[in-house]
Design a protein around this motif. Sequence first.
Motif, PDB file in Angstrom:
ATOM      1  N   MET A 234       4.608  18.234 -11.099  1.00 51.44           N
ATOM      2  CA  MET A 234       5.237  16.987 -10.635  1.00 51.44           C
ATOM      3  C   MET A 234       6.453  16.687 -11.488  1.00 51.44           C
ATOM      4  O   MET A 234       6.464  16.930 -12.681  1.00 51.44           O
TER       5      MET A 234
ATOM      6  N   SER B 220       9.733  11.289 -10.157  1.00 49.54           N
ATOM      7  CA  SER B 220       8.735  10.606  -9.342  1.00 49.54           C
ATOM      8  C   SER B 220       7.690   9.924 -10.227  1.00 49.54           C
ATOM      9  O   SER B 220       7.166   8.871  -9.860  1.00 49.54           O
TER      10      SER B 220
ATOM     11  N   ARG C  80       6.753   1.241 -10.189  1.00 48.70           N
ATOM     12  CA  ARG C  80       6.088   0.473  -9.146  1.00 48.70           C
ATOM     13  C   ARG C  80       4.886  -0.276  -9.716  1.00 48.70           C
ATOM     14  O   ARG C  80       4.674  -1.441  -9.421  1.00 48.70           O
TER      15      ARG C  80
ATOM     16  N   VAL D  45       4.338  -4.316  -9.566  1.00 47.33           N
ATOM     17  CA  VAL D  45       3.190  -4.945  -8.907  1.00 47.33           C
ATOM     18  C   VAL D  45       2.616  -6.053  -9.797  1.00 47.33           C
ATOM     19  O   VAL D  45       2.202  -7.092  -9.320  1.00 47.33           O
TER      20      VAL D  45
ATOM     21  N   GLU E 174      -7.827   4.210  -9.073  1.00 45.37           N
ATOM     22  CA  GLU E 174      -6.530   4.803  -8.741  1.00 45.37           C
ATOM     23  C   GLU E 174      -6.368   6.156  -9.444  1.00 45.37           C
ATOM     24  O   GLU E 174      -5.908   7.137  -8.849  1.00 45.37           O
TER      25      GLU E 174
ATOM     26  N   ILE F 152      -8.400   8.691  -7.631  1.00 43.01           N
ATOM     27  CA  ILE F 152      -7.739   9.144  -6.394  1.00 43.01           C
ATOM     28  C   ILE F 152      -6.652  10.161  -6.729  1.00 43.01           C
ATOM     29  O   ILE F 152      -6.556  11.230  -6.117  1.00 43.01           O
TER      30      ILE F 152
ATOM     31  N   VAL G 221      -6.508  14.184  -5.541  1.00 45.83           N
ATOM     32  CA  VAL G 221      -5.473  14.822  -4.722  1.00 45.83           C
ATOM     33  C   VAL G 221      -4.606  15.771  -5.548  1.00 45.83           C
ATOM     34  O   VAL G 221      -3.610  16.269  -5.045  1.00 45.83           O
TER      35      VAL G 221
ATOM     36  N   LEU H 118      -7.550   4.439  -0.716  1.00 41.63           N
ATOM     37  CA  LEU H 118      -6.081   4.449  -0.691  1.00 41.63           C
ATOM     38  C   LEU H 118      -5.599   3.651  -1.898  1.00 41.63           C
ATOM     39  O   LEU H 118      -6.316   2.802  -2.412  1.00 41.63           O
ATOM     40  N   LEU H 119      -4.372   3.954  -2.351  1.00 44.11           N
ATOM     41  CA  LEU H 119      -3.813   3.165  -3.446  1.00 44.11           C
ATOM     42  C   LEU H 119      -3.440   1.791  -2.916  1.00 44.11           C
ATOM     43  O   LEU H 119      -2.734   1.688  -1.911  1.00 44.11           O
TER      44      LEU H 119
ATOM     45  N   ARG I  81      -1.584  -1.846  -2.571  1.00 44.34           N
ATOM     46  CA  ARG I  81      -0.199  -2.294  -2.747  1.00 44.34           C
ATOM     47  C   ARG I  81       0.799  -1.141  -2.680  1.00 44.34           C
ATOM     48  O   ARG I  81       1.827  -1.143  -3.331  1.00 44.34           O
TER      49      ARG I  81
ATOM     50  N   GLU J 276       3.621   6.257   1.477  1.00 46.93           N
ATOM     51  CA  GLU J 276       3.577   6.651   0.061  1.00 46.93           C
ATOM     52  C   GLU J 276       2.186   7.154  -0.326  1.00 46.93           C
ATOM     53  O   GLU J 276       2.052   8.057  -1.155  1.00 46.93           O
TER      54      GLU J 276
ATOM     55  N   LEU K 185       1.238  11.270  -1.640  1.00 46.48           N
ATOM     56  CA  LEU K 185       0.678  11.494  -2.974  1.00 46.48           C
ATOM     57  C   LEU K 185       0.379  12.966  -3.310  1.00 46.48           C
ATOM     58  O   LEU K 185       0.828  13.461  -4.353  1.00 46.48           O
ATOM     59  N   PRO K 186      -0.339  13.707  -2.449  1.00 47.68           N
ATOM     60  CA  PRO K 186      -0.616  15.115  -2.803  1.00 47.68           C
ATOM     61  C   PRO K 186       0.674  15.935  -2.941  1.00 47.68           C
ATOM     62  O   PRO K 186       0.750  16.820  -3.773  1.00 47.68           O
TER      63      PRO K 186
ATOM     64  N   LEU L  65       3.511  14.844  -3.985  1.00 51.65           N
ATOM     65  CA  LEU L  65       4.115  14.434  -5.249  1.00 51.65           C
ATOM     66  C   LEU L  65       3.599  15.307  -6.386  1.00 51.65           C
ATOM     67  O   LEU L  65       4.357  15.758  -7.240  1.00 51.65           O
TER      68      LEU L  65
ATOM     69  N   ARG M 294       9.029  15.543   1.354  1.00 52.76           N
ATOM     70  CA  ARG M 294       7.827  14.704   1.267  1.00 52.76           C
ATOM     71  C   ARG M 294       7.787  13.689   2.397  1.00 52.76           C
ATOM     72  O   ARG M 294       6.802  13.569   3.120  1.00 52.76           O
TER      73      ARG M 294
ATOM     74  N   ARG N 166      -3.447  11.853   4.613  1.00 56.05           N
ATOM     75  CA  ARG N 166      -3.253  12.302   3.231  1.00 56.05           C
ATOM     76  C   ARG N 166      -3.969  13.645   2.998  1.00 56.05           C
ATOM     77  O   ARG N 166      -3.455  14.512   2.290  1.00 56.05           O
TER      78      ARG N 166
END
Lengths: 408, 230
Positions: free
Chosen positions: A1, A5, A12, A16, A315, A318, A322, B96-97, B99, B104, B108-109, B111, B120, B156
């Motif tokens: 990555m 990004s 972000r 938030v 988060e 997750i 992925v 899901l993330l 907010r 987006e 994610l994957p 990214l 993307r 996703r």
Amino acid sequence: MNISSTIRISFRALKVNKMRSALTMLGIIIGVGAVIAMLAVGTGASKKMSEFISSIGSNILMVLPGATSAGGVRMGAGTQSTLTLGDAEAILKESPAVADVAPILGGIAQVVYGNQNWSTGVTGTTQSIFTARDWNVASGRLFTEQDIKGAAKVCLLGQTVVDNLFGSIDPIGKSIRIKKIPFTVIGVLEAKGQSPSGQDQDDVVYVPVTTAQKKLFGAAFPGMIRMMYIKAKSREDIPIAEKQINELLRQRHRIGPRQENDFTIRNLTQILQAEEQSRKLMTLLLGAIASVSLIVGGIGIMNIMLVSVTERTREIGIRMAVGAKTWDIRLQFIIEAITLSLIGGIVGIIIGVASSKILSFFAGWPTIVSPFSIFLAFGFSGLVGIFFGFYPAYKASLLNPIEALRYE
Amino acid sequence: MALIEAQEITKIYRLGDIDLKALCAISLSIEEGEFIAIMGPSGSGKSTFMNIIGCLDKPTSGLYMLGGADIGGLNRDELAAIRNKKIGFVFQGFNLLPRTSAIENVELPLLYNGIPAAVRKKKAAAALKTVGLEGRENHHPNQLSGGQQQRVAIARALVNDAPIILADEPTGNLDTKTSAEIMKLFVKLNKESNITIILVTHENDIALYSRRIIRFLDGCIVSDGSVEKP
């Protein structure tokens, strides 16, 4: 990555939680602001000090009369009248390390021009004071040999006196009255500004020492002076001159080997340089105290990042599921911490610069914001971000993805 | 060579002094393009098995081959890379993330696979279109219904062209009608894109969408058979 990004993800996350991010930054803002303001105050003070040292002239010794003592009660330096013009002349003639000697005799007097009057320090001296203090006239001329020998009724004015008595009139050649005696203004001295203790060095009137003795401050005995300014030939000559003056004055004043001096020699340059040193130390100390608040700010960042990691466990799960690798997670949180501390740093720099300007504007303190202090504060806040961001980031990256995904 | 090849896989959790055997020597092979439902009561070991298949966990012993490669010796980051490229996850709670917009979330994957931003965006938009969420790219999860959120999660899982989708009770939080829609989507993906789908479920009617049902009990497989399609 890629990094860009990661930076976007971090930004972000900060956006938030705007309120929390702002409060976290506050610690760094205060820390950086304090470091910059403190260093600015300190640097300003020592700059002012070194300006004053050069304004009083270099390689200066002061000779003051000794202390009187009446029935065991000692009265302090300068209370006894022991120095004479003869001493001054002898020192200049017989001490090879001395470049110049300026006798001083003076007091406070009312000075009148036309319908204006002003109370100021009137000093009787010779032209030597101006060479000793590296001082010159802005207009007109200095004293001559004849002015001194003949006790001429002439005077030199400091800028403040000119402003108060003459306003915009050219004072050269005008007649002013000091203690009701008329004096002709022959010159105006260059402005010297304030001394570090806040004294106005331009609020002065100089008259020939002989005139001061005979006409203004009726001396206790003929030839008496209050003190001497002595300029040594070089920096290395200062201690030699001190020794020579000491021997010469003891001899002239007929002081026996066991008796105490009836005069005091002060090495002004040395005293002031010592004071300059202590101010530099003070600057360092202020900076160090301010850096403590920067570290406290850093701990605030770590605290919030730890909360943030716990709060975002799912988060993180997750992201791991992925395909986020160890360093993807780590970088995300480190960059968040660095972003917090660097934005805090930038705002802190602005606030630090602004507050030092405000300090010099309202409190009249001289402040100098050095580029070094900005660089230091900015670099330091970045380091704080990395240092205090690493542990929470490290913790996040070690989470077990299965447990993280199940976290409620 | 089977896509997924498990040989004598065991998983033992150590809780203090007690060893808890979650899986007892499971051997299984799954071919590319299969649609499998894994069933069994809570604590039967099906979730543990799914975690191992999904490279989120490692077996205590046994051999697990994914696409012909041995997974056993891989470290955390190598497993993360396999998850990223080979496996798409769909969870009961959507995961899901918050907010973060739908597109987006789908990106994610990609990214974490180092795909450039422009590609993307394109791939994520295409995946959202596949699951029927065109026009909702910029909605946040809390602006979407449960079914729609699960579609985002499926998008996703699809976006990196992973050959396998692992779905852990994907309809557990959805009503019957929405569940049927999601299952039809899985069937379509399986048929049209030849994606291998393995799903865990409690419900018989959900399992019936698959073509092979494996039942777990107490850490062992008790039955494994194809579904008779009417």
